[in-house]
Motif scaffolding. Sequence first.
Motif, PDB file in Angstrom:
ATOM      1  N   GLU A 145      -9.291   1.545   4.772  1.00  0.00           N
ATOM      2  CA  GLU A 145      -8.018   1.309   5.450  1.00  0.00           C
ATOM      3  C   GLU A 145      -7.036   0.820   4.401  1.00  0.00           C
ATOM      4  O   GLU A 145      -7.270  -0.174   3.725  1.00  0.00           O
ATOM      5  N   VAL A 166      -3.703  -0.909   3.376  1.00  0.00           N
ATOM      6  CA  VAL A 166      -2.821  -1.896   3.979  1.00  0.00           C
ATOM      7  C   VAL A 166      -1.617  -2.134   3.085  1.00  0.00           C
ATOM      8  O   VAL A 166      -1.713  -2.076   1.872  1.00  0.00           O
ATOM      9  N   THR A 195      -5.553   1.098  13.245  1.00  0.00           N
ATOM     10  CA  THR A 195      -4.308   0.463  12.778  1.00  0.00           C
ATOM     11  C   THR A 195      -3.395   1.485  12.119  1.00  0.00           C
ATOM     12  O   THR A 195      -2.176   1.483  12.327  1.00  0.00           O
ATOM     13  N   GLU A 196      -3.972   2.382  11.321  1.00  0.00           N
ATOM     14  CA  GLU A 196      -3.178   3.423  10.669  1.00  0.00           C
ATOM     15  C   GLU A 196      -2.608   4.402  11.699  1.00  0.00           C
ATOM     16  O   GLU A 196      -1.482   4.883  11.541  1.00  0.00           O
TER      17      GLU A 196
END
Length: 75
Positions: free
Chosen positions: A70, A72, A29-30
């Motif tokens: 992660e 967010v 996602t990053e």
Amino acid sequence: MKASLAQILPYCVAVASDRPAADRLLTPTERLAFAAIPDSRRRSDWRAGRIAAKWAASRLSGAGVPERFELVQVP
């Protein structure tokens, strides 16, 4: 008693660079967010900040593995 961030890690520095090896620390996602940044200098700065934050979080938590985190964005 859990130590504070200041006791464990007074600061964390990451150098903005175009080293693709640093991408291994990013989650899928990053990586998508990174690829969506149009300006190369901004991308480099974003990656450096993200990696510095991941190292700080991993040290504070005791996990020691920044790849597991992660970050967010909270609306």
